[in-house]
Design a protein around this motif. Structure first.
Motif, PDB file in Angstrom:
ATOM      1  N   UNK A 112       0.850  -1.203   0.000  1.00  0.00           N
ATOM      2  CA  UNK A 112       0.000   0.000   0.000  1.00  0.00           C
ATOM      3  C   UNK A 112       0.878   1.241   0.000  1.00  0.00           C
ATOM      4  N   UNK A 113       0.285   2.351  -0.438  1.00  0.00           N
ATOM      5  CA  UNK A 113       0.981   3.640  -0.457  1.00  0.00           C
ATOM      6  C   UNK A 113       0.368   4.524   0.616  1.00  0.00           C
ATOM      7  N   UNK A 114       1.189   5.350   1.226  1.00  0.00           N
ATOM      8  CA  UNK A 114       0.609   6.315   2.165  1.00  0.00           C
ATOM      9  C   UNK A 114       1.186   7.700   1.907  1.00  0.00           C
ATOM     10  N   UNK A 115       0.435   8.716   2.322  1.00  0.00           N
ATOM     11  CA  UNK A 115       0.867  10.107   2.129  1.00  0.00           C
ATOM     12  C   UNK A 115       0.321  10.962   3.266  1.00  0.00           C
ATOM     13  N   UNK A 116       1.042  12.052   3.548  1.00  0.00           N
ATOM     14  CA  UNK A 116       0.569  13.023   4.538  1.00  0.00           C
ATOM     15  C   UNK A 116       0.092  14.248   3.767  1.00  0.00           C
ATOM     16  N   UNK A 117      -1.082  14.728   4.101  1.00  0.00           N
ATOM     17  CA  UNK A 117      -1.602  15.933   3.447  1.00  0.00           C
ATOM     18  C   UNK A 117      -1.903  16.980   4.517  1.00  0.00           C
TER      19      UNK A 117
ATOM     20  N   UNK B 280      -0.279  13.519  -4.659  1.00  0.00           N
ATOM     21  CA  UNK B 280       0.280  12.305  -4.023  1.00  0.00           C
ATOM     22  C   UNK B 280      -0.790  11.636  -3.162  1.00  0.00           C
ATOM     23  N   UNK B 281      -1.540  12.479  -2.426  1.00  0.00           N
ATOM     24  CA  UNK B 281      -2.596  11.922  -1.571  1.00  0.00           C
ATOM     25  C   UNK B 281      -3.672  11.238  -2.415  1.00  0.00           C
ATOM     26  N   UNK B 282      -3.873  11.782  -3.622  1.00  0.00           N
ATOM     27  CA  UNK B 282      -4.924  11.256  -4.491  1.00  0.00           C
ATOM     28  C   UNK B 282      -4.676   9.823  -4.950  1.00  0.00           C
ATOM     29  N   UNK B 283      -3.401   9.386  -4.927  1.00  0.00           N
ATOM     30  CA  UNK B 283      -3.128   8.004  -5.360  1.00  0.00           C
ATOM     31  C   UNK B 283      -2.711   7.114  -4.185  1.00  0.00           C
ATOM     32  N   UNK B 284      -2.785   7.667  -2.960  1.00  0.00           N
ATOM     33  CA  UNK B 284      -2.382   6.864  -1.789  1.00  0.00           C
ATOM     34  C   UNK B 284      -3.567   6.061  -1.262  1.00  0.00           C
ATOM     35  N   UNK B 285      -3.235   4.956  -0.580  1.00  0.00           N
ATOM     36  CA  UNK B 285      -4.286   4.144   0.045  1.00  0.00           C
ATOM     37  C   UNK B 285      -4.584   4.641   1.452  1.00  0.00           C
ATOM     38  N   UNK B 286      -3.545   5.187   2.108  1.00  0.00           N
ATOM     39  CA  UNK B 286      -3.720   5.730   3.460  1.00  0.00           C
ATOM     40  C   UNK B 286      -3.270   7.184   3.423  1.00  0.00           C
TER      41      UNK B 286
END
Ligand code: SF4
Length: 626
Positions: A70-75, A173-179
């Motif tokens: 999974x991918x994660x990002x901070x927004x 980046x957040x748009x394609x993250x799972x978390x």
């Protein structure tokens, strides 16, 4: 907890979970959400938890869940990122935009140097533009020069730097993250705006959910103060050939101040007095005149971005002033700050209704998981959730509180409203410090009470007494943790976020039950709306949450051991006492100081590793458990 979260996701049913410190809450909600293939937004109240998730929990989980990549990002909110357009404008010689307090260019002064350093960093040293990635802490004034807030940004499609915008890149980046990890203010702002600030998601987790009510209240409201007018006036002056409209707005800041300062600490009357109404209308007219002036003054395409930002700020300001002039029955307006720098704040009286409309009742909305170590009574109702529309669970604590901790309420003390209370409370505190040979975190509900206790005990106790006024918080906690026998006297800022495992913190004392101030204007408006239920719905839950947080400072590991002393006898006598006691971990309870002394005996004689369960005296409050 993980099973309950999985069931909630599966059944699309909201869930509230109380889970004590040390449970591993983040894994318990992340693992089911990720393995069930859901896109999840985790919303935290504090930066500390956001950092913990982004730098520790999620990277470890990504390694551990190798079969579920999974991918994660901070927004973050827009003002946390450097604005490429501002950077370009400043780097392109926009001298007048770098202003000091008096409106003069300060390109050569310390502020100018700081701004230049930020410009260089944004141009050459960062790929994210995230303020948190700076190796130095900029002043608020300098950062304000190189960033824009959501109310000032005209949007990427209207901004020349939109294609390279840092904030937009973070959103992508957040748009394609799972978390996606956000803070609760940003999540609530997205709900209030009803706009797609956040990517679509299946699940939202509000961690530190005890903060949701207050943060959402603030995000669904707004504030207007003289500072907003001054900033607007100074940002627009370089855009005008004739500065008169911007000078008039700067002067209107003083008018606004005169209208709101007399209501400091109180709610604005409804309706406003006629003269105040007229003066506020004058302020609004001046902003409106400035807006027309700016519209006429746009000269060329190069100016376009600045003009759009100014228009955006003015539109928001005019809308907010209109809302104050025609205050909705569902809102309350009050004044905070100082008489020199007052701030008018407006918030919905019933945040539950706002959340019901924007979140709980949305058929396509996300499933919400709310979790915290301290879930106050009736949280769901206060947040506007319909009874029966959600599940609630308490998974307890990994610590053996009944062995590790003792809750002491000295019933021989006078009621805290009695004039003799303070002296008797000081004497009790001194005796407790002696029983633990120092090692006490004394939490107070006011600075006055903290100072008075420190003054009374400093010469009567052989241990160092540190107070909140001595050092900044991290240094103070380090000093307290490093000196085994020291005592720390502190107020509200220390009821949360103090983590001192081991024997240096073996006693937590609480001077009074932490009820909210009766004169808080927002809570007053909420109390008036709730009528007879107000005490149960507002005051008791807030006191229960804070009390549980204060108590939570004591046991931080499985080997910690200690005493919580609540020096307010209402905990044992008042009719609402069980609402408070049931919010605390299941400790043995006593009213006898001799029990405390016996419990702390191993600590005093250096045999702390003895893990014998406490043995409260006959007649102790433990027998009173419902
Ligand atoms: S869209 Fe333009 S004005 Fe808005 S934050 Fe990005 S660079 Fe700045």
């Amino acid at each position: 907890m993980a099973q309950a979260v999985a069931a909630a996701i599966d059944q699309r049913r909201h869930l509230i979970v109380q889970a004590g410190t040390g449970t591993g809450k983040s894994l318990a909600y992340l693992v089911p959400a990720i393995t069930l293939g859901q896109r999840v937004v985790v919303s935290t109240a504090t930066k500390a938890l956001q950092d913990q998730l982004a730098t520790r929990d999620l990277p470890r989980l990504a390694e551990a869940l190798e079969h579920h990549p999974f991918e994660f990002a901070v927004l973050k909110g827009r003002s946390n990122y450097a604005c490429r357009q501002r950077i370009d404008e400043i780097a392109g010689g926009d001298e007048q935009m770098v202003l000091d307090g008096g409106g003069a260019s300060v390109r050569a002064g310390p502020l100018g140097r700081e701004v230049r350093r930020l410009v260089l960093w944004a141009q050459q040293a960062t790929t994210t533009g995230d303020r948190a990635d700076l190796s130095f802490e900029p002043s608020e004034t300098a950062w304000a020069q190189v960033s824009v807030g959501a109310r000032d940004c005209p949007g990427a499609h209207r901004c020349p730097s939109g294609p390279v915008c840092f904030a937009e890149a973070a959103r992508e980046r957040a748009g394609v993250a799972d978390v996606i990890v956000v803070n609760t203010h940003l999540y609530s702002t997205a709900l209030a705006a009803g706009a797609d600030i956040l990517p679509a998601h299946d699940v939202v987790v509000f961690d530190e959910a005890h903060e949701l009510e207050d943060i959402a209240s603030s995000a669904f409201g707004f504030d207007v103060g003289p500072g907003r007018l001054v900033v607007l006036a100074r940002a627009t002056r370089p855009l005008l050939a004739d500065p008169a409209p911007s000078v008039a707005v700067e002067q209107a800041a003083e008018v606004l101040k005169q209208v709101i300062a007399p209501y400091l600490g109180a709610a604005l009357p409804r309706p406003l007095d006629e003269p105040d109404q007229e003066r506020l209308t004058t302020v609004r007219e001046r902003v409106s005149a400035l807006q027309s002036g700016i519209r006429r003054a746009m000269k060329d395409e190069d100016d376009r971005s600045r003009h759009l930002r100014a228009q955006q700020s003015m539109t928001h300001l005019i809308n907010d002033l209109d809302a104050v002039l025609n205050l909705d029955d569902d809102d309350v307006a009050w004044v905070e700050g100082t008489s020199y720098n007052p701030l008018l704040r407006v918030a919905p009286i019933d945040i539950g209704a706002a959340l019901q409309d924007s979140l709980w009742s949305k058929p396509e909305g996300p499933t919400a998981i709310m979790t915290s170590a301290t879930i106050a009574p009736r949280l769901g109702e206060r947040l506007g959730m319909t009874p029966g529309s959600y599940d609630q669970l308490d998974v307890g604590s990994p610590y053996a509180y009944d062995e590790q901790a003792l809750l002491y309420c000295p019933l021989h003390l006078p009621d805290p409203r009695d004039p003799g209370f303070e002296a008797a409370m000081h004497e009790e505190l001194r005796a407790l410090m002696e029983a633990g040979a120092g090692r006490t975190l004394a939490l107070f509900t006011s600075w006055r009470s903290m100072k008075s206790a420190a003054d009374a005990l400093r010469d009567r106790a052989p241990w160092t007494i540190l107070t909140q006024s001595d050092l900044p918080k991290p240094a103070l906690i380090a000093r307290f943790a490093g000196d085994e026998h020291s005592c720390l006297f502190a107020t509200m800022g220390f009821w949360q976020g103090v983590d001192v495992p081991g024997t240096a913190l073996s006693i937590v004392t609480i001077d009074r039950l932490p009820f909210p101030r009766p004169d808080d204007p927002l809570l007053q408006a909420r109390r008036a709306k709730l009528g007879r239920q107000a005490f149960e719905m507002i005051d008791v839950p807030r006191a229960a949450t804070l009390l549980a947080q204060g108590v939570g400072r004591l046991i931080r590991t499985r080997s910690d051991r200690g005493v919580v002393a609540v020096l307010d006898t209402r905990l044992a006598k008042a009719r609402y006492r069980w609402s408070l006691i049931n919010s605390l971990p299941p400790m043995h309870r006593t009213r006898h100081r001799s029990d405390v002394e016996a419990f702390l005996e191993p600590l005093r004689n250096g045999t702390l590793n003895s893990r014998a369960a406490p043995t409260p005296s006959a007649g102790s409050a433990s027998s009173d458990r419902p």
